[in-house]
Design a protein around this motif. Sequence first.
Motif, PDB file in Angstrom:
ATOM      1  N   PHE A 156      29.711   1.949  -0.045  1.00  0.00           N
ATOM      2  CA  PHE A 156      29.657   0.501   0.147  1.00  0.00           C
ATOM      3  C   PHE A 156      28.852   0.146   1.384  1.00  0.00           C
ATOM      4  O   PHE A 156      28.779   0.924   2.328  1.00  0.00           O
ATOM      5  N   ASP A 157      28.292  -1.046   1.386  1.00  0.00           N
ATOM      6  CA  ASP A 157      27.626  -1.569   2.567  1.00  0.00           C
ATOM      7  C   ASP A 157      28.590  -2.552   3.227  1.00  0.00           C
ATOM      8  O   ASP A 157      28.953  -3.562   2.613  1.00  0.00           O
ATOM      9  N   PRO A 158      29.021  -2.261   4.464  1.00  0.00           N
ATOM     10  CA  PRO A 158      30.026  -3.130   5.111  1.00  0.00           C
ATOM     11  C   PRO A 158      29.602  -4.595   5.165  1.00  0.00           C
ATOM     12  O   PRO A 158      30.456  -5.481   5.188  1.00  0.00           O
ATOM     13  N   LEU A 159      28.297  -4.849   5.138  1.00  0.00           N
ATOM     14  CA  LEU A 159      27.817  -6.237   5.183  1.00  0.00           C
ATOM     15  C   LEU A 159      28.260  -7.030   3.959  1.00  0.00           C
ATOM     16  O   LEU A 159      28.229  -8.257   3.961  1.00  0.00           O
ATOM     17  N   TYR A 160      28.643  -6.320   2.894  1.00  0.00           N
ATOM     18  CA  TYR A 160      29.043  -6.995   1.652  1.00  0.00           C
ATOM     19  C   TYR A 160      30.540  -6.875   1.364  1.00  0.00           C
ATOM     20  O   TYR A 160      30.988  -7.238   0.286  1.00  0.00           O
ATOM     21  N   VAL A 161      31.273  -6.334   2.327  1.00  0.00           N
ATOM     22  CA  VAL A 161      32.705  -6.115   2.090  1.00  0.00           C
ATOM     23  C   VAL A 161      33.503  -7.282   2.696  1.00  0.00           C
ATOM     24  O   VAL A 161      33.243  -7.721   3.811  1.00  0.00           O
ATOM     25  N   ALA A 162      34.492  -7.756   1.938  1.00  0.00           N
ATOM     26  CA  ALA A 162      35.223  -8.974   2.306  1.00  0.00           C
ATOM     27  C   ALA A 162      36.109  -8.821   3.537  1.00  0.00           C
ATOM     28  O   ALA A 162      36.716  -7.779   3.767  1.00  0.00           O
ATOM     29  N   CYS A 163      36.187  -9.912   4.305  1.00  0.00           N
ATOM     30  CA  CYS A 163      37.142 -10.065   5.400  1.00  0.00           C
ATOM     31  C   CYS A 163      38.113 -11.171   4.983  1.00  0.00           C
ATOM     32  O   CYS A 163      37.761 -12.042   4.194  1.00  0.00           O
ATOM     33  N   GLU A 164      39.303 -11.171   5.533  1.00  0.00           N
ATOM     34  CA  GLU A 164      40.247 -12.260   5.264  1.00  0.00           C
ATOM     35  C   GLU A 164      40.866 -12.820   6.542  1.00  0.00           C
ATOM     36  O   GLU A 164      41.845 -13.554   6.492  1.00  0.00           O
TER      37      GLU A 164
END
Lengths: 352, 352
Positions: free
Chosen positions: B278-286
């Motif tokens: 995965f690319d962390p730039l595209y991984v969700a934060c909440e």
Amino acid sequence: MPTTLISKLACPMPVEQEDVIQMAHGGGGLKMARLIERHFLPLLQNEALAQLGDGGVVEFGPSRLAVSTDSFVVSPPFFPGGDIGSLAVHGTVNDLAMCGAEPLALSAALILEEGFRKSDLDRIIASLASAAAAVKVPVVTGDTKVVERAKGDGIYITTTGLGHVRHGVNPGPDRAMPGDCILVSGPIGDHGMAIMAARHDLTFDPPLCSDSATVLPAIRQLLSAFPDDVHVLRDPTRGGLATALCEIAEASRVTIGIDESAVPTRPEVRAACELLGFDPLYVACEGRFIAIVSEKSAERALRIVRETEIGCAAVQIGVVEGTDTARVLLTTRIGSHRRLERISGEQLPRIC
Amino acid sequence: MPTTLISKLACPMPVEQEDVIQMAHGGGGLKMARLIERHFLPLLQNEALAQLGDGGVVEFGPSRLAVSTDSFVVSPPFFPGGDIGSLAVHGTVNDLAMCGAEPLALSAALILEEGFRKSDLDRIIASLASAAAAVKVPVVTGDTKVVERAKGDGIYITTTGLGHVRHGVNPGPDRAMPGDCILVSGPIGDHGMAIMAARHDLTFDPPLCSDSATVLPAIRQLLSAFPDDVHVLRDPTRGGLATALCEIAEASRVTIGIDESAVPTRPEVRAACELLGFDPLYVACEGRFIAIVSEKSAERALRIVRETEIGCAAVQIGVVEGTDTARVLLTTRIGSHRRLERISGEQLPRIC
């Protein structure tokens, strides 16, 4: 011995029927009420929620705002007289109307199942948009989630409505008073039986058709004429007329007397109910309302409702009799008396 | 010949992949944006919705009210750092905060699957209630529906928030201006990778933990100090930081420049991303937000965010460069340039 122990541990804990959610917990009756009272209210307690009205009312400066939310999971999503899109608007707009509120905005959150046809989605969104436009309420925000196959059922829609409670208006389930007249805006049970027929591919002649509609225009007229004399407003959805009246009787601590022969039902709905073993008093409506109005205003209130499109068949079906016991007493067609209870299980799952 | 004809008619119409909803339509990226633009907006058009912000804003007398809604379908419902109950509160409260609104009330609508354990429901409601109490927002109304087994997935929760937009405050995705500084409130990708690990039973050391939290206190501080200098607020949920920045660049018609080495990520999240592709730039934060702030206020804004509980690792990650093209340019760790696009399909279904 250790083997026995391990196999015991590996065995899943038996789960009693009592420990899990059953379909009846969504039926709008006693089981649902218990779930809410025991599992939700103690943790979420606040005055607005405790009212258990069709929406919650919050103060905002000198104004009062009403918020109402409903998830629509109706099956099938298309049925005679409507679909899940228009139903999701009517249901929430009607709930706001029941709070005495003028709708300001709606939100719509979709849970779509993978594989759902876009053409069906388009029809549903068009229907939702047209229902919202008809009451001049904008859908100001939304959300779209997709779940895997067999984790949903085509489409679920949650609509939430924001409304402005009219000044001087304060309907509430706890405001029924002895002497008040109980009005119902039209024939009951149409929606539930139409869904039932659509789900099981049953054909009736004349065909059954949902009453899904907005009652807002009628409520507007009613509240403009009698802001203070309309004591209770309720739309008899899940659990039907009987359950709604039981909830009102309990909240107001009054005895409500209903005359069975006065309760309007369409012949085709009565016939379908008899055939399938349903009591129309417990079958959901989606375009009807109960208004409990002070005696002095009842006759004029009825005339006002009858002049509106959805209320031409409005009638008085009973009176609030006294404050001795919280109960609903039905005088049957043959003159006997029968105490009505809330629906306990559920006859018709997923009707809204 | 007639037989052939009948068999042809009886054969279900082939449904192209293009004609049905795919998981990617819920991924928060390009496919979802197209679905909204093509299938929802033309029918539901109004100014508030067209903004495509985290909520819709409506005028109410001299005030502005924000409404935000989200259906939470996260799988699994319990994960390190939170559960679907607290997430449903944080998500919606954060969306209101992104509109510059002070929350007034929440609604919660549940879709439960038959057979869901009441003990799990109790844990989730307790968590939802405690998250709402922590931000002092009452849950004023709700709804409960139950669907049959294999028509749901344990529990889905739709929360809708009503908020009051602070006077003089007007953040919007179309307000980024050349020279503005791009701040992010903390390390990205924690939530998505924690869900991923929980779903597939992967263990990392140190363990991955969701950042699910409310950003409201930090936004309050920020907007009190700079009501007008905070131009854009956005929480990078589905689609992650990159997609959120692309949406802003398009809405504001600006070029956004981001420095990869400045983007904060936890080592364990980076490691998990590398391992799983995965690319962390595209991984969700909440529990994170992007704030785009005028240059003159950026340093003080950063100090203010850093003083809050959720913002201690806030940093500037880039600037708004110009108005020539709507795009996001990443300067990589090795000094090369890469244009970031919105997420197109979906890497991580059902992360919220």
